[in-house]
Design a protein around this motif. Structure first.
Motif, PDB file in Angstrom:
ATOM      1  N   PHE A  71       0.835  -1.200   0.000  1.00  0.00           N
ATOM      2  CA  PHE A  71       0.000   0.000   0.000  1.00  0.00           C
ATOM      3  C   PHE A  71       0.869   1.250   0.000  1.00  0.00           C
ATOM      4  N   CYS A  72       0.371   2.323  -0.605  1.00  0.00           N
ATOM      5  CA  CYS A  72       1.139   3.561  -0.731  1.00  0.00           C
ATOM      6  C   CYS A  72       1.413   4.176   0.652  1.00  0.00           C
ATOM      7  N   SER A  73       2.666   4.453   0.919  1.00  0.00           N
ATOM      8  CA  SER A  73       3.024   5.016   2.220  1.00  0.00           C
ATOM      9  C   SER A  73       2.419   6.419   2.394  1.00  0.00           C
ATOM     10  N   MET A 106      -0.200   3.554  -9.819  1.00  0.00           N
ATOM     11  CA  MET A 106      -1.071   4.450  -9.054  1.00  0.00           C
ATOM     12  C   MET A 106      -0.853   4.165  -7.566  1.00  0.00           C
ATOM     13  N   CYS A 107      -1.122   5.172  -6.743  1.00  0.00           N
ATOM     14  CA  CYS A 107      -1.026   5.000  -5.290  1.00  0.00           C
ATOM     15  C   CYS A 107      -2.364   4.494  -4.769  1.00  0.00           C
ATOM     16  N   LEU A 108      -2.333   3.584  -3.823  1.00  0.00           N
ATOM     17  CA  LEU A 108      -3.599   3.127  -3.231  1.00  0.00           C
ATOM     18  C   LEU A 108      -3.418   2.826  -1.752  1.00  0.00           C
ATOM     19  N   ASN A 124       5.950  11.311  -3.762  1.00  0.00           N
ATOM     20  CA  ASN A 124       7.317  10.908  -3.409  1.00  0.00           C
ATOM     21  C   ASN A 124       7.307   9.520  -2.787  1.00  0.00           C
ATOM     22  N   CYS A 125       6.671   8.582  -3.492  1.00  0.00           N
ATOM     23  CA  CYS A 125       6.529   7.227  -2.956  1.00  0.00           C
ATOM     24  C   CYS A 125       7.003   6.244  -4.006  1.00  0.00           C
ATOM     25  N   ILE A 126       7.043   4.964  -3.637  1.00  0.00           N
ATOM     26  CA  ILE A 126       7.567   3.966  -4.577  1.00  0.00           C
ATOM     27  C   ILE A 126       6.592   3.670  -5.714  1.00  0.00           C
ATOM     28  N   CYS A 127       5.299   3.994  -5.508  1.00  0.00           N
ATOM     29  CA  CYS A 127       4.271   3.573  -6.458  1.00  0.00           C
ATOM     30  C   CYS A 127       4.502   4.115  -7.866  1.00  0.00           C
ATOM     31  N   LYS A 128       4.981   5.351  -7.934  1.00  0.00           N
ATOM     32  CA  LYS A 128       5.077   5.997  -9.256  1.00  0.00           C
ATOM     33  C   LYS A 128       6.147   5.359 -10.155  1.00  0.00           C
TER      34      LYS A 128
END
Ligand SMILES: [Zn+2]
Length: 258
Positions: free
Chosen positions: A132-134, A197-199, A248-252
């Protein structure tokens, strides 16, 4: 068309159009078919958001028949790259009580068929070590704190096929590795990651699963769900303020190493 930033996936009755300013309905078609319903698009605290009723607005689509690929692709097509999935779940542990809010940090996928955008040809294996997106998780946790709503900041979501509930033996097994149990959250998390996508999941506990041997009536579940929805609505209204403009997360970059 101005891009929609943030998407919400939820059950029927969770959001009404009064939560969104300048609301309009948007029909989106995808190469995977039609999403569960039209998207309700509008502004929330100045940011453009879209809502989708996961089971359709009349709650006519059972969990195993939801076109998850069309739903996630539909959000992507209107520009959404942040998603909050609202899920009603059962509890596998004593201290995850009916009425509690959970922001899960892990999942176990017990679905029969794994859902992926990469079936044939272009094979990719995205990492879901941290599924899950931090940033979305932090935004949800901060919002609960701001509102004085208690939440579990961790939890493992076991996702089962449905639409049936677990047997007692299954429920006792799931307790060994999970905290909450539901039928919809995980295909959405996997597909979102595959689309970079972030979720984050905003889960609400409706009842104890059958392991607890605490039978509840449908009326009790309905009452808990109604109270949970009021909390979720408050959180949704506020959370958009806590989602940073830049990602600024790993998802992108999920596909870079896939
Ligand atoms: Zn993210």
């Amino acid at each position: 068309m101005e891009k929609v930033e943030i998407g919400f996936i939820g059950g029927t009755g969770l959001y009404d159009s009064s939560m969104i300013d300048n609301v309009s309905e948007m029909e989106v078609d995808t190469e995977y078919g039609s999403p569960s319903d039209v998207f309700n698009v509008g502004l929330m605290n100045g940011r453009k958001v879209a809502f989708l009723a996961r089971h359709g607005r009349g709650h006519t689509i059972p969990p195993h028949e939801i076109n998850f690929k069309a739903n996630i692709t539909g959000f992507a097509k209107i520009g959404v790259n942040r998603l909050i999935a609202c899920c009603a779940v059962g509890s596998l542990k004593e201290d995850y009580k009916p009425g509690d809010i959970v922001i899960p940090d892990q999942f176990v996928d017990w679905k029969k068929n794994s859902t992926t955008f990469y079936n044939t040809g272009n094979v990719r294996h995205v990492s879901l070590a941290d599924p899950f997106c931090s940033e979305i998780r932090n935004a949800l946790i901060a919002t609960c704190k701001d509102l004085g709503i208690a939440c579990h900041t961790k939890g493992t979501y076991v996702c089962v096929e449905g639409p049936r509930f677990s047997t007692r033996a299954e429920s006792l097994m799931f307790r060994n590795f999970g905290d909450i149990i539901g039928m919809t959250g995980i295909p959405e998390a996997v597909l979102a990651r595959e689309k970079e996508m972030c979720l984050g999941i905003l889960a609400t506990v409706t009842d104890y699963d059958v392991w607890a041997d605490k039978p509840v009536t449908f009326d009790e579940i309905k009452k808990t769900m109604k109270e949970n929805n009021e909390k979720v609505k408050k959180i949704i209204k506020q959370v958009v303020n806590n989602i940073p403009n830049e990602r600024n997360c790993i998802c992108k970059d999920a596909l870079k190493s896939a």
